[in-house]
Design a protein around this motif. Sequence first.
Motif, PDB file in Angstrom:
ATOM      1  N   HIS A 131      92.413  -0.919  19.565  1.00  0.00           N
ATOM      2  CA  HIS A 131      92.954  -0.330  18.340  1.00  0.00           C
ATOM      3  C   HIS A 131      91.898  -0.491  17.242  1.00  0.00           C
ATOM      4  N   PRO A 132      91.674   0.542  16.435  1.00  0.00           N
ATOM      5  CA  PRO A 132      90.606   0.486  15.421  1.00  0.00           C
ATOM      6  C   PRO A 132      90.704  -0.684  14.439  1.00  0.00           C
ATOM      7  N   ASP A 133      91.897  -1.215  14.205  1.00  0.00           N
ATOM      8  CA  ASP A 133      92.068  -2.320  13.261  1.00  0.00           C
ATOM      9  C   ASP A 133      91.995  -3.703  13.910  1.00  0.00           C
ATOM     10  N   ASN A 134      91.812  -3.749  15.221  1.00  0.00           N
ATOM     11  CA  ASN A 134      91.847  -5.028  15.939  1.00  0.00           C
ATOM     12  C   ASN A 134      90.448  -5.671  15.950  1.00  0.00           C
ATOM     13  N   GLU A 135      90.107  -6.277  14.836  1.00  0.00           N
ATOM     14  CA  GLU A 135      88.781  -6.899  14.688  1.00  0.00           C
ATOM     15  C   GLU A 135      88.509  -7.992  15.717  1.00  0.00           C
ATOM     16  N   PRO A 136      89.462  -8.905  15.996  1.00  0.00           N
ATOM     17  CA  PRO A 136      89.164  -9.945  16.996  1.00  0.00           C
ATOM     18  C   PRO A 136      88.831  -9.364  18.375  1.00  0.00           C
ATOM     19  N   SER A 137      89.526  -8.316  18.771  1.00  0.00           N
ATOM     20  CA  SER A 137      89.258  -7.718  20.074  1.00  0.00           C
ATOM     21  C   SER A 137      87.899  -7.010  20.095  1.00  0.00           C
ATOM     22  N   LYS A 138      87.554  -6.352  19.005  1.00  0.00           N
ATOM     23  CA  LYS A 138      86.233  -5.722  18.927  1.00  0.00           C
ATOM     24  C   LYS A 138      85.135  -6.779  19.052  1.00  0.00           C
ATOM     25  N   ARG A 139      85.289  -7.894  18.331  1.00  0.00           N
ATOM     26  CA  ARG A 139      84.288  -8.968  18.402  1.00  0.00           C
ATOM     27  C   ARG A 139      84.213  -9.563  19.811  1.00  0.00           C
ATOM     28  N   LEU A 140      85.367  -9.707  20.454  1.00  0.00           N
ATOM     29  CA  LEU A 140      85.395 -10.261  21.808  1.00  0.00           C
ATOM     30  C   LEU A 140      84.603  -9.383  22.770  1.00  0.00           C
ATOM     31  N   LEU A 141      84.862  -8.100  22.768  1.00  0.00           N
ATOM     32  CA  LEU A 141      84.156  -7.212  23.699  1.00  0.00           C
ATOM     33  C   LEU A 141      82.663  -7.150  23.383  1.00  0.00           C
ATOM     34  N   GLU A 142      82.309  -7.170  22.120  1.00  0.00           N
ATOM     35  CA  GLU A 142      80.892  -7.187  21.759  1.00  0.00           C
ATOM     36  C   GLU A 142      80.227  -8.484  22.233  1.00  0.00           C
ATOM     37  N   LYS A 143      80.927  -9.600  22.111  1.00  0.00           N
ATOM     38  CA  LYS A 143      80.396 -10.885  22.594  1.00  0.00           C
ATOM     39  C   LYS A 143      80.191 -10.852  24.110  1.00  0.00           C
ATOM     40  N   LEU A 144      81.013 -10.069  24.802  1.00  0.00           N
ATOM     41  CA  LEU A 144      80.916  -9.937  26.254  1.00  0.00           C
ATOM     42  C   LEU A 144      79.946  -8.821  26.669  1.00  0.00           C
ATOM     43  N   SER A 145      79.154  -8.317  25.714  1.00  0.00           N
ATOM     44  CA  SER A 145      78.099  -7.321  25.939  1.00  0.00           C
ATOM     45  C   SER A 145      78.600  -5.899  26.184  1.00  0.00           C
ATOM     46  N   PHE A 146      79.837  -5.607  25.810  1.00  0.00           N
ATOM     47  CA  PHE A 146      80.317  -4.228  25.864  1.00  0.00           C
ATOM     48  C   PHE A 146      79.647  -3.448  24.744  1.00  0.00           C
ATOM     49  N   ASP A 147      79.381  -2.178  24.995  1.00  0.00           N
ATOM     50  CA  ASP A 147      78.824  -1.277  23.991  1.00  0.00           C
ATOM     51  C   ASP A 147      79.927  -0.397  23.431  1.00  0.00           C
ATOM     52  N   SER A 148      79.941  -0.238  22.116  1.00  0.00           N
ATOM     53  CA  SER A 148      80.912   0.645  21.482  1.00  0.00           C
ATOM     54  C   SER A 148      80.486   2.091  21.688  1.00  0.00           C
ATOM     55  N   GLU A 149      81.402   2.880  22.223  1.00  0.00           N
ATOM     56  CA  GLU A 149      81.145   4.306  22.435  1.00  0.00           C
ATOM     57  C   GLU A 149      81.788   5.141  21.333  1.00  0.00           C
ATOM     58  N   GLY A 150      82.467   4.487  20.398  1.00  0.00           N
ATOM     59  CA  GLY A 150      83.078   5.194  19.285  1.00  0.00           C
ATOM     60  C   GLY A 150      84.574   5.398  19.441  1.00  0.00           C
ATOM     61  N   TYR A 151      85.125   6.084  18.471  1.00  0.00           N
ATOM     62  CA  TYR A 151      86.563   6.327  18.382  1.00  0.00           C
ATOM     63  C   TYR A 151      86.930   7.604  19.138  1.00  0.00           C
ATOM     64  N   VAL A 152      88.016   7.537  19.933  1.00  0.00           N
ATOM     65  CA  VAL A 152      88.534   8.709  20.633  1.00  0.00           C
ATOM     66  C   VAL A 152      89.925   8.989  20.077  1.00  0.00           C
ATOM     67  N   GLU A 153      90.022  10.106  19.356  1.00  0.00           N
ATOM     68  CA  GLU A 153      91.263  10.428  18.653  1.00  0.00           C
ATOM     69  C   GLU A 153      92.457  10.566  19.599  1.00  0.00           C
ATOM     70  N   GLN A 154      92.265  11.199  20.755  1.00  0.00           N
ATOM     71  CA  GLN A 154      93.368  11.389  21.698  1.00  0.00           C
ATOM     72  C   GLN A 154      93.962  10.058  22.154  1.00  0.00           C
TER      73      GLN A 154
END
Length: 166
Positions: A131-154
């Motif tokens: 979810h775009p507002d879920n900052e802890p989850s975004k940080r977690l995936l980035e810490k695990l070396s996931f790359d952000s591919e951006g927002y998908v509206e659908q």
Amino acid sequence: MKISPIIESDRLILRNFKEKDIDILYGYRNDKNCSKYQRWEDTSKEYLTNFIKEEKLKTLNNDSLQLAIAHKESDDLVGDIFISFKGNCITIGYTVDSKYHRKGYAYEMIKELISYLFDNFEGYEIVGLVHPDNEPSKRLLEKLSFDSEGYVEQLDSLVYCLESSR
């Protein structure tokens, strides 16, 4: 392949759900701190009891499954992980009971899950939807070396990807 438990870490196991998990599952599925970024349609005790009955029988041979994250020593439920297979893509999602937030449990288990999936499903990509507002989850995936591919509206989600050549 039977998967209970499929993964062990220092403090946790990833296993199939058990009937005894219902009260804790019901508790965090109805906790606003856990549910605010989720899209669960039904969190009633009746629905979750049936959910456990169905999910406890699934293996990684199914197209999708939900697994319980539990304490290694007590076997008490800490949270759960969703895994879905489509083509060469494995999508994961996760929830941790709010009383266990900020203790490193999600990081610990997802790190082990990533290793397990890449060891057993060569050539697959792992995707996390956030979810775009879920900052802890975004940080977690980035810490695990996931790359952000951006927002998908659908999907109303940010898409994070991790390829096996990490």
